[in-house]
Design an enzyme around this catalytic site. Structure first.
Site, short mmCIF file in Angstrom:
data_model
loop_
_atom_site.label_atom_id
_atom_site.label_comp_id
_atom_site.label_asym_id
_atom_site.label_seq_id
_atom_site.Cartn_x
_atom_site.Cartn_y
_atom_site.Cartn_z
N LYS A 52 12.65 -45.87 0.55
CA LYS A 52 11.79 -44.94 -0.46
C LYS A 52 12.30 -45.08 -1.89
O LYS A 52 11.52 -44.94 -2.92
CB LYS A 52 12.01 -43.46 0.13
CG LYS A 52 11.43 -43.45 1.32
CD LYS A 52 11.47 -42.21 1.95
CE LYS A 52 10.66 -42.01 3.40
NZ LYS A 52 10.96 -40.76 4.22
N GLN A 96 14.73 -35.90 4.70
CA GLN A 96 14.61 -37.09 5.69
C GLN A 96 15.11 -36.14 6.92
O GLN A 96 16.21 -35.60 6.92
CB GLN A 96 15.49 -38.19 5.38
CG GLN A 96 15.52 -39.24 6.27
CD GLN A 96 14.09 -40.05 5.83
OE1 GLN A 96 13.31 -40.07 5.01
NE2 GLN A 96 13.56 -40.67 7.14
N ASP A 119 5.60 -35.01 2.15
CA ASP A 119 5.74 -35.52 3.66
C ASP A 119 4.49 -34.79 4.15
O ASP A 119 3.92 -35.33 5.23
CB ASP A 119 6.89 -35.20 4.06
CG ASP A 119 7.92 -36.30 4.16
OD1 ASP A 119 7.46 -37.38 4.35
OD2 ASP A 119 8.99 -35.99 4.50
N1 GUN Z 1 11.73 -39.51 9.76
C1 GUN Z 1 10.83 -40.24 10.26
N2 GUN Z 1 9.61 -40.56 9.47
C2 GUN Z 1 9.99 -39.58 8.46
C3 GUN Z 1 8.91 -39.18 7.35
O1 GUN Z 1 7.99 -39.62 6.92
N3 GUN Z 1 9.58 -38.37 6.63
C4 GUN Z 1 10.91 -37.65 6.60
N4 GUN Z 1 11.11 -36.80 5.87
N5 GUN Z 1 11.41 -37.93 7.59
C5 GUN Z 1 11.13 -38.98 8.48
#
Ligand code: GUN
Length: 283
Positions: A52, A96, A119
């Site tokens: 990211k 996350q 998200d």
């Molecule tokens: N854990 C697995 N996929 C994601 C996601 O798309 N966003 C976040 N914040 N955590 C995750």
């Protein structure tokens, strides 16, 4: 003859468009900033967070990482989120997942200001998505829609079968497919006679989290198969939920793992960060 859907190509295309728009904002003196919170030392989460950050660098979005220890308390995490909610320079916030077990994930997600929830995990934003009143859509499902659009795969009236009912993929995927006028079935681990549904599907979206779960006998000729799974095989190699080598021969289109849906999730995250930045600045 099947065609491979190239998620790297489509994600690069999306990120290059985001980059252009971020630069235009920059000329107006507006920066786009994403705060990424990671708690603990889960290796997979570390990889995702690094990816990211890299995507932010590629698009010109400012990324700020908040790495907290495994022992962080829920109160400390909520305090950080509250601070970031207030900070004007921070446009998007994501935490996350998964979080350590002593922290209530739902409480944390819903503590993020919905206007900064890139998200699209908070209950407010999930609700907005379902009624079609939204600015940003869930990253992975929206990434799938972007792939299908890019390859000109029409969804109207199509029989779409989602395998998996998670809040992150299965459920929001259904919402976006309905918006495209598809007929949607959500199957899951307790579905009786799963093949009955998948064999009638024009589009299968596999998001179960089990390696090679979708086999060739479950797929009708000419189907489009989208694999959202990220698993490890016996040799520790990344693989999806679909038995790719055998299933591909029956498909019109199929996504590989890696290089299919994975890069799309992050590209949509960049798109969402840009969208909330524009909204917050009335652009
Ligand atoms: N854990 C697995 N996929 C994601 C996601 O798309 N966003 C976040 N914040 N955590 C995750």
């Amino acid at each position: 003859m099947y065609k491979i859907i190239d998620g790297k190509e489509v994600s690069s295309f999306i990120k290059s468009r985001v980059k252009e728009e971020v630069a235009v904002l920059g000329e107006k003196g507006i920066k786009s900033t994403l705060a990424v919170i990671i708690v603990g030392d889960d290796p997979a989460s570390r990889v995702y967070v690094n990816n990211k950050k890299r995507a932010c660098e590629a698009t010109g979005i400012v990324s700020r990482e908040y790495a907290m220890t495994q022992e962080t308390t829920e109160a400390e995490l909520l305090e950080l989120i509250s601070r970031l909610n207030e900070e004007k320079e921070v446009n998007g916030i994501l935490c996350q997942l998964p979080l350590p077990r002593h922290i209530d994930e739902k409480k944390v997600i819903d503590a993020i200001n919905p206007e900064k929830d890139v998200d699209v995990f908070s209950e407010v934003n999930v609700g907005k998505m379902w009624i079609g009143d939204y600015d940003v859509a869930s990253c992975t499902p929206k990434g799938v829609i972007e792939l299908l659009d890019y390859y000109g795969i029409a969804l109207e009236g199509k029989n779409c079968v989602i395998i998996g009912r998670s809040n992150i993929v299965g459920k929001p995927m259904a919402s976006l497919l309905l918006e495209k006028n598809a007929t949607v079935t959500i199957c899951h681990s307790r579905t009786a006679d799963l093949s009955f549904f998948t064999r009638n599907a024009d589009v299968i979206i596999a998001a179960v989290g089990r390696k090679r779960f979708v086999t060739a006998d479950m797929v009708k000729d000419g189907a489009v198969v989208i694999d959202v799974g990220i698993n490890r095989d016996e040799n520790g190699k990344l693989c999806g939920d679909v038995d790719f080598e055998n299933v591909k021969e029956k498909c019109s289109f199929i996504t590989p793992v890696p290089g299919g849906c994975g890069p799309m999730t992050i590209a949509v995250l960049m798109k969402n960060t840009l969208a909330v930045t524009k909204k917050q600045n009335n652009v």
